[in-house]
Design an enzyme around this catalytic site. Structure first.
Site, mmCIF file in Angstrom:
data_model
loop_
_atom_site.group_PDB
_atom_site.id
_atom_site.type_symbol
_atom_site.label_atom_id
_atom_site.label_comp_id
_atom_site.label_asym_id
_atom_site.label_seq_id
_atom_site.Cartn_x
_atom_site.Cartn_y
_atom_site.Cartn_z
ATOM 1 N N CYS A 132 0.384 -0.676 -4.478
ATOM 2 C CA CYS A 132 1.404 -1.308 -3.635
ATOM 3 C C CYS A 132 0.768 -2.347 -2.719
ATOM 4 C CB CYS A 132 2.132 -0.250 -2.807
ATOM 5 S SG CYS A 132 3.397 -0.933 -1.718
ATOM 6 N N CYS A 135 2.215 -2.384 0.831
ATOM 7 C CA CYS A 135 1.852 -1.194 1.617
ATOM 8 C C CYS A 135 0.430 -1.291 2.151
ATOM 9 C CB CYS A 135 1.977 0.064 0.761
ATOM 10 S SG CYS A 135 3.567 0.308 -0.020
ATOM 11 N N ASP A 136 -0.502 -1.762 1.302
ATOM 12 C CA ASP A 136 -1.925 -1.671 1.630
ATOM 13 C C ASP A 136 -2.626 -3.014 1.806
ATOM 14 O OD1 ASP A 136 -1.700 1.108 1.383
ATOM 15 O OD2 ASP A 136 -2.013 1.004 -0.778
#
Length: 308
Positions: A132, A135-136
């Site tokens: 992701c 997300c990261d």
């Protein structure tokens, strides 16, 4: 309480189905683990009508808000087991702590991220390996990373991370890309992105965190070791159909639920919508998932009306 319809999955298809079901005065509940499903992970969505540019999570929040204004009940948990009550002609759905009964089911479980299944992928998950970008991505500011994949997801992740990372290797097993041409053009214009084509990753190495990626060229079998800080895997997804299989619902050769144009499955009273189905020519977009959800809700309404 017996619900008119229970929707499994709260992504674009599930929430759209919920809105249309509630507007048809069906007692509706949505059961799902994550708001928006994979759509929430999209950094930017620029092809959903009415929103020239919006993050996937924000768009899914709007879907959820809309559903709630119609009186839809939304529960964040996982459906674990289905049963059919043949005498009452209803279905029971167990979530672990609770049991719900319904006249119809709409499956909108979407897909799950596909894995590379190479050495180091599991060992370094969360330590440099990610599925992701949104997300990261922030963890890799000014660092060197690789993105693996050739579809829209990989291209979108590359464009997003190009504004964060110092250097990006976009690794694809072919010469051509399946993603949108405009995205590929913007990637080629980015100064910090290097295309590594006809190449597959064969292993991820590291110490405490990822330090390198081993690759193999598929044309000459030449192997290389790329020094980097992280690997983002964007190689597509597989349909989440375990529960569907338990109900005896027919799947195609790729594992997607077979549906007709009205989103009917082979089991009366069970409908399916979104990325999990064979409709829309496998065109995995928010707009197609939402449209399938609305059709599934209408079919559930007609099914209940005919049984009344």
């Amino acid at each position: 309480m017996i619900y008119d319809t229970i929707i499994i999955g709260n992504g674009p298809a599930g929430l759209s189905a919920a809105i249309f079901a509630a507007r048809s005065n069906l007692k509706t509940i949505v059961i799902g683990e994550k708001l928006g499903g994979q759509a929430s992970d999209a950094h930017l969505i620029e092809n959903y009508p009415g929103f020239p540019s919006i993050s996937g999570f924000e768009l899914m929040q709007k879907f959820e808000e809309h559903a709630k204004t119609q009186g839809v009940e939304i529960i964040y948990t996982r459906a674990q087991k289905f049963e059919k009550d043949k005498k009452k002609q209803t279905f029971k759905i167990m979530t672990g702590d609770n049991e719900y009964e319904t006249r119809t089911i709409i499956l909108a479980l979407g897909t799950t991220t596909r894995k590379l299944n190479i050495p180091g992928e599991v060992e370094y998950l969360g330590k440099g390996v990610s599925y992701c970008a949104t997300c990261d991505g922030a963890f890799f500011r000014d660092k060197t990373i690789a993105i693996v994949g050739g579809g829209d997801a990989a291209l979108s992740a590359t464009l997003y991370l190009a504004g964060i990372a110092k250097k990006i290797y976009l690794i694809h097993r072919r010469q051509g890309f399946r993603g949108e041409p405009i995205k590929l053009k913007n990637i080629k214009d980015a100064k910090n992105v290097e295309l590594v084509l006809d190449t597959v990753p064969t292993g991820i190495s590291g110490e405490i965190t990822v330090t390198g990626l081993k690759t193999r060229n598929v044309t000459d079998n030449q192997e290389k070791q790329i020094k980097l800080d992280g690997v983002f895997i964007e190689v597509g997804s597989t349909p989440t159909t375990v529960l569907a299989q338990e109900l005896g619902i027919k799947l195609d050769e790729k594992g997607y639920i077979k549906v007709d144009p009205a989103q009917n499955t082979n089991t009366p009273g069970i409908f399916a919508a979104g990325d999990i189905t064979t409709n829309s020519n496998y065109f995995r977009q928010v707009i197609t998932a939402a449209s399938e959800g609305s059709v599934a809700a209408d079919s559930a309404f007609k099914f209940i009306r005919e049984k009344s």
